[in-house]
Design a protein around this motif. Structure first.
Motif, PDB file in Angstrom:
ATOM      1  N   ALA A  85       0.836  -1.204   0.000  1.00  0.00           N
ATOM      2  CA  ALA A  85       0.000   0.000   0.000  1.00  0.00           C
ATOM      3  C   ALA A  85       0.870   1.253   0.000  1.00  0.00           C
ATOM      4  N   ASP A  86       1.938   1.233   0.778  1.00  0.00           N
ATOM      5  CA  ASP A  86       2.849   2.385   0.801  1.00  0.00           C
ATOM      6  C   ASP A  86       3.555   2.548  -0.545  1.00  0.00           C
ATOM      7  N   ALA A  87       3.958   1.414  -1.139  1.00  0.00           N
ATOM      8  CA  ALA A  87       4.614   1.468  -2.447  1.00  0.00           C
ATOM      9  C   ALA A  87       3.663   2.031  -3.503  1.00  0.00           C
ATOM     10  N   LEU A  88       2.393   1.653  -3.427  1.00  0.00           N
ATOM     11  CA  LEU A  88       1.410   2.172  -4.377  1.00  0.00           C
ATOM     12  C   LEU A  88       1.259   3.681  -4.224  1.00  0.00           C
ATOM     13  N   VAL A  89       1.202   4.161  -3.015  1.00  0.00           N
ATOM     14  CA  VAL A  89       1.099   5.601  -2.776  1.00  0.00           C
ATOM     15  C   VAL A  89       2.337   6.310  -3.314  1.00  0.00           C
ATOM     16  N   ARG A  90       3.518   5.731  -3.105  1.00  0.00           N
ATOM     17  CA  ARG A  90       4.750   6.341  -3.634  1.00  0.00           C
ATOM     18  C   ARG A  90       4.730   6.391  -5.154  1.00  0.00           C
ATOM     19  N   LEU A  91       4.246   5.323  -5.791  1.00  0.00           N
ATOM     20  CA  LEU A  91       4.161   5.300  -7.249  1.00  0.00           C
ATOM     21  C   LEU A  91       3.221   6.404  -7.739  1.00  0.00           C
ATOM     22  N   LEU A  92       2.056   6.513  -7.122  1.00  0.00           N
ATOM     23  CA  LEU A  92       1.091   7.533  -7.533  1.00  0.00           C
ATOM     24  C   LEU A  92       1.619   8.942  -7.299  1.00  0.00           C
ATOM     25  N   ASP A  93       2.304   9.139  -6.181  1.00  0.00           N
ATOM     26  CA  ASP A  93       2.893  10.455  -5.896  1.00  0.00           C
ATOM     27  C   ASP A  93       3.958  10.804  -6.935  1.00  0.00           C
ATOM     28  N   ALA A  94       4.782   9.829  -7.305  1.00  0.00           N
ATOM     29  CA  ALA A  94       5.825  10.073  -8.314  1.00  0.00           C
ATOM     30  C   ALA A  94       5.193  10.461  -9.644  1.00  0.00           C
ATOM     31  N   ALA A  95       4.137   9.765 -10.022  1.00  0.00           N
ATOM     32  CA  ALA A  95       3.452  10.092 -11.283  1.00  0.00           C
ATOM     33  C   ALA A  95       2.848  11.483 -11.227  1.00  0.00           C
ATOM     34  N   ARG A  96       2.232  11.816 -10.103  1.00  0.00           N
ATOM     35  CA  ARG A  96       1.586  13.132  -9.955  1.00  0.00           C
ATOM     36  C   ARG A  96       2.628  14.253  -9.979  1.00  0.00           C
ATOM     37  N   ALA A 163      -8.563  11.129 -11.796  1.00  0.00           N
ATOM     38  CA  ALA A 163      -8.137  12.080 -10.757  1.00  0.00           C
ATOM     39  C   ALA A 163      -7.448  13.284 -11.385  1.00  0.00           C
ATOM     40  N   ALA A 164      -6.568  13.026 -12.360  1.00  0.00           N
ATOM     41  CA  ALA A 164      -5.875  14.136 -13.035  1.00  0.00           C
ATOM     42  C   ALA A 164      -6.859  15.022 -13.793  1.00  0.00           C
ATOM     43  N   GLU A 165      -7.831  14.404 -14.456  1.00  0.00           N
ATOM     44  CA  GLU A 165      -8.825  15.184 -15.207  1.00  0.00           C
ATOM     45  C   GLU A 165      -9.670  16.050 -14.279  1.00  0.00           C
ATOM     46  N   GLU A 166     -10.047  15.520 -13.130  1.00  0.00           N
ATOM     47  CA  GLU A 166     -10.845  16.295 -12.176  1.00  0.00           C
ATOM     48  C   GLU A 166     -10.055  17.497 -11.650  1.00  0.00           C
ATOM     49  N   ALA A 167      -8.786  17.278 -11.356  1.00  0.00           N
ATOM     50  CA  ALA A 167      -7.949  18.385 -10.881  1.00  0.00           C
ATOM     51  C   ALA A 167      -7.732  19.402 -11.998  1.00  0.00           C
ATOM     52  N   ASP A 168      -7.455  18.928 -13.224  1.00  0.00           N
ATOM     53  CA  ASP A 168      -7.239  19.838 -14.360  1.00  0.00           C
ATOM     54  C   ASP A 168      -8.469  20.680 -14.652  1.00  0.00           C
ATOM     55  N   ALA A 169      -9.645  20.097 -14.484  1.00  0.00           N
ATOM     56  CA  ALA A 169     -10.890  20.813 -14.761  1.00  0.00           C
ATOM     57  C   ALA A 169     -11.279  21.757 -13.631  1.00  0.00           C
ATOM     58  N   SER A 173      -9.251  20.078  -6.025  1.00  0.00           N
ATOM     59  CA  SER A 173      -7.852  20.512  -5.931  1.00  0.00           C
ATOM     60  C   SER A 173      -6.973  19.287  -6.164  1.00  0.00           C
ATOM     61  N   GLY A 174      -5.715  19.512  -6.401  1.00  0.00           N
ATOM     62  CA  GLY A 174      -4.787  18.405  -6.588  1.00  0.00           C
ATOM     63  C   GLY A 174      -4.756  17.483  -5.383  1.00  0.00           C
ATOM     64  N   ASP A 175      -4.769  18.071  -4.182  1.00  0.00           N
ATOM     65  CA  ASP A 175      -4.757  17.263  -2.958  1.00  0.00           C
ATOM     66  C   ASP A 175      -6.047  16.470  -2.802  1.00  0.00           C
ATOM     67  N   GLU A 176      -7.185  17.100  -3.125  1.00  0.00           N
ATOM     68  CA  GLU A 176      -8.468  16.390  -3.035  1.00  0.00           C
ATOM     69  C   GLU A 176      -8.515  15.220  -4.020  1.00  0.00           C
ATOM     70  N   ALA A 177      -8.020  15.451  -5.226  1.00  0.00           N
ATOM     71  CA  ALA A 177      -8.015  14.389  -6.236  1.00  0.00           C
ATOM     72  C   ALA A 177      -7.094  13.247  -5.807  1.00  0.00           C
ATOM     73  N   ALA A 178      -5.946  13.586  -5.231  1.00  0.00           N
ATOM     74  CA  ALA A 178      -5.012  12.546  -4.761  1.00  0.00           C
ATOM     75  C   ALA A 178      -5.643  11.729  -3.644  1.00  0.00           C
TER      76      ALA A 178
END
Length: 194
Positions: A85-96, A163-169, A173-178
């Motif tokens: 679960a932590d690794a998944l969060v790190r992967l998503l954070d890196a992508a974001r 999540a990216a589309e919701e934040a872009d639109a 916010s970026g934090d809410e989408a994350a």
């Protein structure tokens, strides 16, 4: 006379310069011309077209370049250590973080027609990393195993895009989408810490 290895090295440097210039200019102005990109890269328009026969080819190469950058950031996030679960969060954070550096460019690239084969090829390295993390989480009991692994990888990618589309639109916010992305994924994955 220049040797073949030197010509190849020069061509690789020119291509890298063109891609770097394209990323910077197109993120500032999505309508930047090939001539402007050539000038910023220190090459001629003919050199750009020698590497990329059309603007569409250049844009596809820019997207591949950004994907490579994202995958490198994911790999630097040490995905094989700690709880899945932590690794998944790190992967998503890196992508974001990576995509967050080029919001205008990615929005523009996202509006272009998508070749399903190219899109699948482009997502393959991301899918491989997600599969590794999800499989590890299933094997450790952190994630449920009721749903097929390929399905979970595909859903993770789609939710990441959403999540990216919701934040872009501006709907989140970026934090809410994350936060919504992480919570949604942990529920889909049947994570023990949802």
């Amino acid at each position: 006379m220049t040797s073949a290895p030197n010509r190849r090295a020069d061509a690789q440097r020119s291509r890298a310069s063109i891609l770097d210039a394209a990323v910077q200019l197109l993120d500032a102005d999505p309508t930047a011309s090939v001539g402007s990109i050539a000038g910023a890269a220190g090459v001629t328009r003919q050199t750009v077209y020698a590497h990329f026969p059309s603007r569409e080819h250049l844009l596809a190469a820019v997207l591949d370049h950004l994907t490579e950058e994202t995958v490198a950031a994911m790999d630097a996030a040490d995905l094989d250590t700690g709880p899945a679960a932590d690794a998944l969060v790190r992967l998503l954070d890196a992508a974001r973080r990576t995509s967050g550096r080029y919001p205008v460019l990615l929005r523009e690239l996202g509006s272009l027609p998508v070749d399903p084969h190219a899109d699948s090829r482009r997502h393959a390295p991301v899918a491989e990393r997600l599969e590794r993390i999800i499989r590890r989480g299933q094997e450790s009991g952190e994630f449920g195993d009721e749903l097929p692994l390929d399905w979970l990888v595909a859903v993770t990618i789609k939710l990441g895009h959403t999540a990216a589309e919701e934040a872009d639109a501006g709907r989140m916010s970026g934090d809410e989408a994350a936060k919504a992305l992480n919570l949604s994924l942990f529920r889909v994955l049947g994570a023990s810490r949802a």
